[in-house]
Enzyme design. Structure first.
Site, PDB file in Angstrom:
ATOM      1  N   CYS A  80     -14.559   5.982   5.487  1.00  0.00           N
ATOM      2  CA  CYS A  80     -16.240   5.698   5.069  1.00  0.00           C
ATOM      3  C   CYS A  80     -16.369   4.495   4.399  1.00  0.00           C
ATOM      4  O   CYS A  80     -15.394   4.164   3.269  1.00  0.00           O
ATOM      5  CB  CYS A  80     -16.514   6.778   4.118  1.00  0.00           C
ATOM      6  SG  CYS A  80     -18.310   6.532   3.684  1.00  0.00           S
ATOM      7  N   CYS A 139     -22.838   1.465  -5.586  1.00  0.00           N
ATOM      8  CA  CYS A 139     -21.799   2.489  -4.983  1.00  0.00           C
ATOM      9  C   CYS A 139     -21.574   3.997  -5.292  1.00  0.00           C
ATOM     10  O   CYS A 139     -21.190   4.779  -4.427  1.00  0.00           O
ATOM     11  CB  CYS A 139     -20.454   1.729  -5.238  1.00  0.00           C
ATOM     12  SG  CYS A 139     -19.894   1.475  -6.990  1.00  0.00           S
ATOM     13  N   ASP A 195       0.766  -1.230   0.003  1.00  0.00           N
ATOM     14  CA  ASP A 195       0.033  -0.197   0.082  1.00  0.00           C
ATOM     15  C   ASP A 195       0.720   1.090  -0.043  1.00  0.00           C
ATOM     16  O   ASP A 195       0.408   2.381  -0.588  1.00  0.00           O
ATOM     17  CB  ASP A 195      -0.959   0.001   1.224  1.00  0.00           C
ATOM     18  CG  ASP A 195      -1.908   0.887   1.069  1.00  0.00           C
ATOM     19  OD1 ASP A 195      -2.608   1.441   0.159  1.00  0.00           O
ATOM     20  OD2 ASP A 195      -2.558   1.531   2.007  1.00  0.00           O
ATOM     21  N   CYS A 255     -24.972  -2.257 -12.367  1.00  0.00           N
ATOM     22  CA  CYS A 255     -25.063  -1.603 -11.000  1.00  0.00           C
ATOM     23  C   CYS A 255     -24.483  -0.511 -10.756  1.00  0.00           C
ATOM     24  O   CYS A 255     -23.220  -0.348 -11.131  1.00  0.00           O
ATOM     25  CB  CYS A 255     -24.655  -2.802 -10.145  1.00  0.00           C
ATOM     26  SG  CYS A 255     -24.780  -2.249  -8.423  1.00  0.00           S
ATOM     27  N   CYS A 275     -22.080  -2.867  -2.103  1.00  0.00           N
ATOM     28  CA  CYS A 275     -21.902  -3.653  -3.268  1.00  0.00           C
ATOM     29  C   CYS A 275     -22.445  -4.980  -3.001  1.00  0.00           C
ATOM     30  O   CYS A 275     -22.579  -5.838  -2.148  1.00  0.00           O
ATOM     31  CB  CYS A 275     -20.447  -3.866  -3.317  1.00  0.00           C
ATOM     32  SG  CYS A 275     -19.831  -5.021  -4.721  1.00  0.00           S
ATOM     33  N   CYS A 291     -14.226  12.912  -0.907  1.00  0.00           N
ATOM     34  CA  CYS A 291     -14.519  11.866  -0.479  1.00  0.00           C
ATOM     35  C   CYS A 291     -14.387  11.786   1.058  1.00  0.00           C
ATOM     36  O   CYS A 291     -13.355  12.426   1.546  1.00  0.00           O
ATOM     37  CB  CYS A 291     -13.357  10.686  -0.964  1.00  0.00           C
ATOM     38  SG  CYS A 291     -13.350   9.017  -0.063  1.00  0.00           S
ATOM     39  N   CYS A 351     -23.155   7.239  -2.184  1.00  0.00           N
ATOM     40  CA  CYS A 351     -21.811   8.106  -1.903  1.00  0.00           C
ATOM     41  C   CYS A 351     -22.696   9.325  -1.027  1.00  0.00           C
ATOM     42  O   CYS A 351     -23.247  10.165  -1.845  1.00  0.00           O
ATOM     43  CB  CYS A 351     -21.009   8.502  -3.008  1.00  0.00           C
ATOM     44  SG  CYS A 351     -19.820   9.711  -2.257  1.00  0.00           S
ATOM     45  N   CYS A 356     -19.292  -5.594 -12.613  1.00  0.00           N
ATOM     46  CA  CYS A 356     -19.967  -4.752 -12.134  1.00  0.00           C
ATOM     47  C   CYS A 356     -21.476  -4.680 -12.772  1.00  0.00           C
ATOM     48  O   CYS A 356     -22.594  -4.393 -12.476  1.00  0.00           O
ATOM     49  CB  CYS A 356     -19.642  -3.422 -12.162  1.00  0.00           C
ATOM     50  SG  CYS A 356     -18.201  -3.351 -10.709  1.00  0.00           S
TER      51      CYS A 356
END
Length: 374
Positions: A245, A198, A138, A195, A252, A218, A202, A192
């Protein structure tokens, strides 16, 4: 150094070891073929959608290809670890007097957990196959999600996060770069479909379009990365979210295949599962460091964390918080004082707030705090 030729034997060995130390998903890919993703990332930076995350700019060239980061790499081992929660995180948003902390941050810092195990596998590869290795989790300039999709681990959903057929949106990923030449796995398709759950959920409309995030809007960015006064237009939408968040992850549909993590280190610490805001707002710097020792939350810093807590208090409709918030008016940090004023404005009757404004001494040079009073 003696090179080991491409063979299925090392791959089977590595997969078995990775599974034994807790990685539920292990896939192999090559360092080539993510140029299109690099173009998307360049556009993300050009449009300043990364906000104040300047480190993304500083090493942008290295993200274009793993071969720029390490020219000798032949294979990339992508490893995934399930961190699925026991309950839907969206339910925590209903408890307005408690802070909502992102699932990934409620237990042990995944960076520490994963890196230790990646090193264990990497040492084995080096000793057993005389191959060089590098491990990443990461923090390095590695485009992990495109590599994960290319390896077949999952696909980048419309929320830009990785989605897995087996674990939904709940998977930590790390990688091992190696000079060992391993057989590649097939990429995963985008599943996906039509759909847009998501995108629709938000709270701050942070998605410019499917697969395009403006981090500046965000809540995860605002509560973790942003070191400033959070704009008024986002504060009500934050609700009780004080660190991160999970909305776009939680909604999902692929989560119907997700399971509770087997890794106990990721189980939520009792004090972080439903922390009452009153117990958090009183933390000074030493107690903040103590409470969040071993947690990624510690990285945000005490002052900005308290800033977030005060916004949640202002959204709580819990008037019992008012005395605690008043005590924050004397804090040294202008970010805390400004959000204390905002929270009081949200919770106090108009007459009480007017009286506080008259009796509280204002620092004329502190424009941001003064602005909140009026």
């Amino acid at each position: 150094m003696t090179r080991t030729s491409r063979s299925s034997a090392p791959k089977s060995d590595i997969l078995a070891l990775a599974n034994s130390v807790g990685f539920e998903s292990v896939r192999i890919t090559s360092p080539k073929g993510i140029e299109k993703n690099a173009d998307y990332f360049s556009e993300f930076l050009t449009k300043s959608r990364h906000g104040e995350m300047k480190w993304l700019e500083e090493k942008a060239d290295r993200r274009k290809s793993p071969l720029i980061l390490w020219p000798e790499v032949k294979s990339i081992i992508m490893l995934g670890m399930n961190y699925g929660p026991a309950h839907n995180p969206l339910n925590s948003l209903e408890h307005k007097s408690d802070g909502n902390i992102s699932v990934y941050a409620q237990g042990k810092d995944y960076h520490d957990v994963i890196k230790k195990r990646l090193k264990q596998i990497a040492r084995h590869i080096h000793r057993q196959y005389d191959a060089d290795v590098k491990v990443f989790v990461d923090t390095a300039p590695v485009m992990e999600k495109p590599l994960a999709q290319k390896s077949g681990m999952g696909w980048q959903g419309k929320h830009t996060n990785l989605v897995s057929r087996d674990f939904g949106s709940w998977m930590f990923i790390g990688s091992i770069f190696t000079t060992l030449d391993l057989e590649e796995d097939s990429p995963e398709n985008d599943n996906c479909g039509s759909c847009t759950a998501c995108l629709d959920i938000c709270p701050t409309n942070a998605f410019v379009a499917p697969y395009q995030l403006d981090a500046r809007r965000c809540i995860s960015y605002l509560t973790i990365e942003y070191k400033g006064h959070i704009d008024k237009s986002f504060r009500k939408a934050m609700g009780n979210r004080i660190y991160g968040c999970d909305d776009c992850l939680s909604i999902c549909p692929w989560n119907k295949y997700a399971n509770l993590t087997n890794e106990k280190l990721y189980y939520p610490r009792i004090e972080l599962k439903h922390p009452n805001l009153a117990t958090l707002v009183v933390l000074d710097d030493p107690s903040f460091r103590q409470v969040f020792s071993g947690s990624p939350i510690k990285r945000v810093g005490r002052d900005f964390f308290i800033r977030n807590v005060l916004i949640a208090m202002g959204n709580s409709n819990d008037k019992s918080f008012i005395p605690l918030i008043i005590s924050k008016l004397e804090e040294e940090s202008p970010y805390i004082r400004a959000m204390a004023v905002w929270a009081l404005k949200e919770l106090c009757p108009e007459e009480q707030f007017s009286l506080l404004r008259k009796t509280h001494s204002l620092n004329e040079s502190d424009a941001d705090v003064k602005e909140e009073w009026y």
